[in-house]
Design a protein around this motif. Structure first.
Motif, short mmCIF file in Angstrom:
data_model
loop_
_atom_site.label_atom_id
_atom_site.label_comp_id
_atom_site.label_asym_id
_atom_site.label_seq_id
_atom_site.Cartn_x
_atom_site.Cartn_y
_atom_site.Cartn_z
N PRO A 11 62.07 51.61 32.65
CA PRO A 11 61.13 50.54 32.29
C PRO A 11 59.96 50.53 33.25
N PRO A 12 58.78 50.13 32.77
CA PRO A 12 57.61 50.12 33.65
C PRO A 12 57.84 49.21 34.86
N ARG A 13 57.38 49.66 36.00
CA ARG A 13 57.50 48.85 37.20
C ARG A 13 56.23 48.05 37.39
N ARG A 14 56.37 46.74 37.51
CA ARG A 14 55.21 45.90 37.70
C ARG A 14 54.93 45.73 39.19
N PRO A 15 53.66 45.66 39.56
CA PRO A 15 53.32 45.54 40.98
C PRO A 15 53.66 44.15 41.51
N LEU A 16 53.98 44.09 42.78
CA LEU A 16 54.19 42.81 43.43
C LEU A 16 52.83 42.15 43.67
N ILE A 17 52.69 40.93 43.19
CA ILE A 17 51.47 40.15 43.40
C ILE A 17 51.78 39.02 44.37
N ALA A 18 51.09 39.02 45.50
CA ALA A 18 51.24 37.94 46.48
C ALA A 18 50.03 37.03 46.37
N ILE A 19 50.28 35.73 46.40
CA ILE A 19 49.20 34.76 46.26
C ILE A 19 49.25 33.80 47.45
N LEU A 20 48.25 33.92 48.32
CA LEU A 20 48.11 33.01 49.46
C LEU A 20 47.24 31.85 49.02
N THR A 21 47.77 30.63 49.08
CA THR A 21 47.00 29.48 48.62
C THR A 21 46.72 28.51 49.77
N GLY A 22 45.51 27.95 49.72
CA GLY A 22 45.10 26.93 50.68
C GLY A 22 44.74 25.65 49.98
N ALA A 23 44.14 24.74 50.72
CA ALA A 23 43.88 23.40 50.22
C ALA A 23 43.04 23.39 48.95
N ARG A 92 56.79 33.65 35.30
CA ARG A 92 57.72 33.60 34.16
C ARG A 92 57.51 34.74 33.19
N SER A 93 56.37 35.44 33.31
CA SER A 93 56.12 36.59 32.44
C SER A 93 56.94 37.81 32.86
N GLY A 94 57.59 37.72 34.02
CA GLY A 94 58.36 38.85 34.52
C GLY A 94 57.66 39.62 35.61
N THR A 95 56.43 39.25 35.92
CA THR A 95 55.70 39.90 37.00
C THR A 95 56.25 39.43 38.34
N PRO A 96 56.53 40.35 39.26
CA PRO A 96 56.99 39.92 40.59
C PRO A 96 55.88 39.15 41.32
N VAL A 97 56.12 37.89 41.60
CA VAL A 97 55.13 37.03 42.25
C VAL A 97 55.77 36.35 43.45
N ARG A 98 55.04 36.32 44.55
CA ARG A 98 55.45 35.52 45.70
C ARG A 98 54.26 34.68 46.10
N LYS A 186 52.72 43.05 53.40
CA LYS A 186 52.75 44.51 53.54
C LYS A 186 53.19 45.19 52.25
N ALA A 187 54.05 44.52 51.49
CA ALA A 187 54.59 45.13 50.27
C ALA A 187 53.72 44.90 49.04
N ALA A 188 52.86 43.92 49.09
CA ALA A 188 52.08 43.55 47.91
C ALA A 188 51.12 44.66 47.50
N GLU A 189 51.00 44.86 46.21
CA GLU A 189 50.00 45.79 45.69
C GLU A 189 48.73 45.06 45.27
N ILE A 190 48.87 43.79 44.98
CA ILE A 190 47.73 42.92 44.72
C ILE A 190 47.93 41.67 45.57
N PHE A 191 46.90 41.29 46.32
CA PHE A 191 46.99 40.12 47.20
C PHE A 191 45.82 39.20 46.90
N LEU A 192 46.13 37.98 46.48
CA LEU A 192 45.09 37.00 46.17
C LEU A 192 45.06 35.95 47.28
N ALA A 193 43.87 35.63 47.75
CA ALA A 193 43.68 34.51 48.68
C ALA A 193 42.89 33.46 47.92
N VAL A 194 43.51 32.30 47.68
CA VAL A 194 42.96 31.31 46.76
C VAL A 194 42.76 29.97 47.45
N GLY A 195 41.52 29.51 47.50
CA GLY A 195 41.25 28.19 48.03
C GLY A 195 41.54 28.04 49.51
#
Length: 254
Positions: A11-23, A92-98, A186-195
């Motif tokens: 099965p296709p492997r989905r990338p780990l998406i990390a989302i850093l959120t602030g105020a 909930r879509s099945g994408t690895p999210v932290r 370190k493991a994330a393939e996509i890293f979002l910094a939000v707010g």
């Protein structure tokens, strides 16, 4: 995107998406930020004293003011907004999210993110802890005691000083939570910094760590950050509309 899929018989492997959120992710929920143009610290510089550990521990009047501030905090009336809900939909879509959050409002969990997938770098305002015996209890219980006439309620277990289970100025972050967050960065393939202004360390450094380890760094923030030059994309649009659109696009592309 390339490099995100396994061999045809797997099965296709989905990338780990990390989302850093602030105020900034919670302002649409009615919780003001701290350092923005209309932020709490800019409007009332004295308010910082209420969350400075040494001052809090040494001054009963500061503690009484802190409890009054907590009684009035919009965090307890706030509901998750479209940005929080978009993060939960992606998970909930099945994408690895932290989620790695600098916020203490608990709105990611209120929106449905599993506790184990949310790293609260600065703790939570929804719990109180004793500074002596470290017993933990509900913030709502403590606030009920304040409303009943205890302006600085002591620990019911040992009589010690109670504080919000948040990391105050002058306190260290929980090393286990920070260590896990570093591993995610370190493991994330996509890293979002939000707010987040990406000015408060060590949380801000996670964006740099992710970029150094090959992540695609995307920053969504109203004002420039020290890490914009490392980002593959910088978005200045309102978070409540920009983040849901971005995450929907990522879900389709991975």
């Amino acid at each position: 995107m390339t490099g995100f899929h396994s061999s045809p018989d797997q099965p296709p492997r989905r990338p780990l998406i990390a989302i850093l959120t602030g105020a900034g992710i919670s302002t649409d929920s009615g919780i003001p930020d701290y350092r923005g143009p209309n932020g709490l610290w800019r409007r009332d510089p004295e308010a910082e004293k209420l969350v400075a550990y040494d001052t809090y521990m040494g001054d009963p009047e500061i503690r009484r003011r802190s409890w009054r501030m907590r009684q009035e905090s919009p965090a307890f009336r706030a509901e998750p907004n479209a940005a929080h809900e978009a993060v939960t939909r992606l998970e909930r879509s099945g994408t690895p999210v932290r989620v790695i959050t600098q916020n203490v409002d608990g709105l990611h969990q209120r929106a449905g993110m599993p506790d184990r997938k949310v790293l609260e770098l600065h703790g939570t305002v929804r719990t109180v802890t004793c500074t002596r015996c470290h017993a933990r209890s509900s913030m709502q219980e403590a606030l009920a005691r304040v409303a009943s006439g205890e302006p600085d309620p002591p620990c019911l277990v040992c009589g010690g000083i109670l504080k919000s289970a948040t990391v105050m100025f002058g306190e260290r972050l929980d090393p286990q939570v920070l260590g896990t967050a570093l591993g995610v960065a370190k493991a994330a393939e996509i890293f979002l910094a939000v707010g987040t202004t990406l000015q408060v360390q060590p949380a801000a450094s996670l964006a740099g760590v992710a970029a150094e380890h090959g992540a695609r760094l995307i920053i969504i923030n109203a004002e420039p950050t020290p890490y914009d030059a490392l980002a593959t994309e910088v978005i200045r649009e309102p978070i409540g509309s920009a983040l849901p659109r971005l995450l929907a696009g990522l879900e389709e592309s991975v």
